[in-house]
Design a protein around this motif. Structure first.
Motif, mmCIF file in Angstrom:
data_model
loop_
_atom_site.group_PDB
_atom_site.id
_atom_site.type_symbol
_atom_site.label_atom_id
_atom_site.label_comp_id
_atom_site.label_asym_id
_atom_site.label_seq_id
_atom_site.Cartn_x
_atom_site.Cartn_y
_atom_site.Cartn_z
ATOM 1 N N ARG A 270 -21.403 51.623 -8.049
ATOM 2 C CA ARG A 270 -20.758 52.123 -6.840
ATOM 3 C C ARG A 270 -20.165 50.979 -6.027
ATOM 4 O O ARG A 270 -20.618 49.839 -6.120
ATOM 5 N N GLY A 271 -19.174 51.303 -5.227
ATOM 6 C CA GLY A 271 -18.561 50.315 -4.352
ATOM 7 C C GLY A 271 -17.606 49.384 -5.057
ATOM 8 O O GLY A 271 -17.320 48.297 -4.541
ATOM 9 N N ALA A 272 -17.073 49.788 -6.211
ATOM 10 C CA ALA A 272 -16.135 48.935 -6.947
ATOM 11 C C ALA A 272 -14.751 49.021 -6.313
ATOM 12 O O ALA A 272 -14.197 50.110 -6.146
ATOM 13 N N ALA A 273 -14.201 47.880 -5.948
ATOM 14 C CA ALA A 273 -12.888 47.852 -5.301
ATOM 15 C C ALA A 273 -11.799 48.228 -6.299
ATOM 16 O O ALA A 273 -11.840 47.817 -7.460
ATOM 17 N N PRO A 274 -10.800 49.011 -5.879
ATOM 18 C CA PRO A 274 -9.701 49.392 -6.783
ATOM 19 C C PRO A 274 -8.698 48.254 -6.938
ATOM 20 O O PRO A 274 -7.673 48.206 -6.254
ATOM 21 N N LEU A 275 -8.977 47.373 -7.863
ATOM 22 C CA LEU A 275 -8.160 46.174 -8.063
ATOM 23 C C LEU A 275 -7.267 46.328 -9.297
ATOM 24 O O LEU A 275 -7.122 45.417 -10.093
ATOM 25 N N PHE A 276 -6.693 47.509 -9.450
ATOM 26 C CA PHE A 276 -5.741 47.836 -10.513
ATOM 27 C C PHE A 276 -6.413 47.885 -11.892
ATOM 28 O O PHE A 276 -6.439 48.920 -12.531
ATOM 29 N N ARG A 277 -6.936 46.793 -12.378
ATOM 30 C CA ARG A 277 -7.553 46.752 -13.697
ATOM 31 C C ARG A 277 -8.921 46.109 -13.577
ATOM 32 O O ARG A 277 -9.044 44.949 -13.154
ATOM 33 N N LEU A 278 -9.964 46.870 -13.938
ATOM 34 C CA LEU A 278 -11.330 46.379 -13.808
ATOM 35 C C LEU A 278 -11.931 46.138 -15.191
ATOM 36 O O LEU A 278 -11.834 46.992 -16.087
ATOM 37 N N ASP A 279 -12.563 44.991 -15.363
ATOM 38 C CA ASP A 279 -13.321 44.702 -16.582
ATOM 39 C C ASP A 279 -14.725 45.278 -16.446
ATOM 40 O O ASP A 279 -15.390 45.087 -15.417
ATOM 41 N N ALA A 298 -27.779 43.166 -26.686
ATOM 42 C CA ALA A 298 -26.649 43.970 -27.168
ATOM 43 C C ALA A 298 -25.628 44.059 -26.045
ATOM 44 O O ALA A 298 -25.984 44.328 -24.894
ATOM 45 N N THR A 299 -24.362 43.813 -26.362
ATOM 46 C CA THR A 299 -23.319 43.787 -25.340
ATOM 47 C C THR A 299 -22.123 44.629 -25.759
ATOM 48 O O THR A 299 -21.919 44.911 -26.951
ATOM 49 N N GLY A 300 -21.343 45.006 -24.771
ATOM 50 C CA GLY A 300 -20.107 45.736 -25.011
ATOM 51 C C GLY A 300 -19.140 45.488 -23.874
ATOM 52 O O GLY A 300 -19.551 45.117 -22.758
ATOM 53 N N HIS A 301 -17.859 45.669 -24.138
ATOM 54 C CA HIS A 301 -16.829 45.413 -23.122
ATOM 55 C C HIS A 301 -15.734 46.465 -23.215
ATOM 56 O O HIS A 301 -15.357 46.895 -24.303
ATOM 57 N N THR A 302 -15.244 46.866 -22.050
ATOM 58 C CA THR A 302 -14.073 47.727 -21.955
ATOM 59 C C THR A 302 -13.418 47.462 -20.616
ATOM 60 O O THR A 302 -13.855 46.604 -19.848
ATOM 61 N N ALA A 303 -12.349 48.173 -20.333
ATOM 62 C CA ALA A 303 -11.633 48.017 -19.062
ATOM 63 C C ALA A 303 -11.169 49.381 -18.600
ATOM 64 O O ALA A 303 -11.037 50.324 -19.405
ATOM 65 N N VAL A 304 -10.927 49.507 -17.317
ATOM 66 C CA VAL A 304 -10.522 50.783 -16.743
ATOM 67 C C VAL A 304 -9.499 50.533 -15.642
ATOM 68 O O VAL A 304 -9.574 49.540 -14.913
#
Length: 368
Positions: A270-279, A298-304
């Protein structure tokens, strides 16, 4: 009915074989008993628990650590808590992890291929008639194949009662009501615990309040690709370009996942700033069950995408307000300049006072 099985596991040694004995049944244990409706008013209630030739020994599950090729004899106590005799089918089966992280056994119609095939009952014990308010301690033989793979193998011993019933469409079906006790068997050898993140999806939900951040919902699916039961604690980090606005959140620990099992859940930041592209970075710190050993993370990565629509509207409103203020100031300045110019023009114009006398030909008066 879902197999109701006990969670706790303790180490057990090899027990000697003995005859089946009927004994008064103790009070039912909720985690190891089940009820089924009957034609009469009283339901049938029965349970399964680890036992000995002389009766239950307090174990909550069949827990073993054996070498490949090892054999042992143990006992399963089948208790009838009902006021009438019951007939149960007794068998062993393999366990699996449900999508919600639960422990379950294969359906009765599906043949086991692992520890469920390593347990053998004598034919006379596969179907038992148990008197009311009594218990039967049934011996079984567990044989670990010589080529068994090292690591954890899970299953259960089941006592089921099949009854006629009807499905949602009114069709007559055979209802298999069963209850069992878990088997946790660790085959000696090299242990290789490992979790793998098979999928990671993320979505961003903004807010109409431009002064507050939105929520990133990360959905992950992990699989136990090792040979040891595992749990772990997940954590998700969210950040904008160059790590701006970094935020993180954790979640409750995973349930125990059997080797080969998978688990899907979500974590919200929660509280994630809308900075266009988030990792969005997912991390899981695994812990081996009943084993003290390091387990790789164990790790994983995506963007939104996180479009700052409320902030853009606020910025437009601010820009419009500044433009309107400047426009009014310029309009006022132009009006004031026009008024001053008109005032100066009026000040340079003289008022009418009659014809003006000329000195070029002055009139002279002559005397005679």
């Amino acid at each position: 009915m879902r197999v109701l099985l006990s969670m706790v596991a303790v180490l057990v040694g090899v027990l000697p074989a003995g005859a089946v004995a009927a004994a008064p049944a103790p009070a039912p244990a909720p985690s190891a008993s089940a009820s089924a409706p009957t034609v009469g008013a009283a339901p049938l209630t029965w349970g399964v628990a680890p036992s000995t030739r002389k009766g239950p020994d307090g174990r909550a599950a069949f827990n073993y650590k054996l070498d490949p090729g090892a054999e042992l004899t143990d006992y399963a106590g089948i208790s009838n808590y009902s006021g009438q005799p019951i007939t149960v089918d007794l068998y062993a089966s393999d366990a699996f992890t449900t999508p919600s992280g639960g422990f379950d056994l294969l359906p009765a119609a599906q043949e086991p291929t692992d520890v469920g095939t390593w347990v053998a009952f004598e034919s006379r014990y596969r179907r038992l008639v148990i008197p009311s308010k009594s218990r039967v301690d049934v011996p079984f033989r567990l044989t670990v194949p010589r080529n068994a793979t090292p690591g954890d193998h899970a299953g259960g011993i089941v006592a089921s009662i099949a009854e006629p019933g009807t499905d949602a469409g009114g069709n007559r079906v055979r209802v298999d009501r069963r209850v069992g006790a878990r088997i946790y068997l660790r085959v000696t050898g090299e242990l290789a615990p490992a979790f793998t993140v098979e999928r990671l999806d993320a979505g961003y939900d903004g807010t109409f309040n431009p002064l507050r951040g939105g929520t990133v919902t990360a959905t992950y699916r992990v699989r136990n690709t090792g040979n040891v039961r595992l749990t772990g604690t997940p954590r998700v980090e969210v950040a904008g370009p160059f790590g701006i606005g970094r935020r993180s959140a954790g979640a409750a620990a995973l349930p125990e996942i059997l080797p080969g099992g998978e688990y899907t859940a979500t974590v919200q930041v929660r509280g994630a700033a809308p900075l266009f592209r988030l990792d969005v970075d997912f991390g899981l710190s695994p812990v081996a069950v009943n084993a003290s050993m390091p387990v790789p993370a164990a790790t994983g990565h995506t963007a939104v995408w996180a479009w700052p629509w409320p902030q853009a509207v606020l910025l437009l409103l601010l820009a419009a307000g500044v433009w309107l203020l400047l426009y009014r100031r310029r309009a006022h300045a132009r009006a004031l300049a026009t008024a001053r110019a008109e005032g100066r023009a009026e000040a340079t114009t003289s008022p009418e006072t009659g014809p003006e006398l000329s000195d070029a030909n002055p009139t002279k008066s002559r005397g005679t």
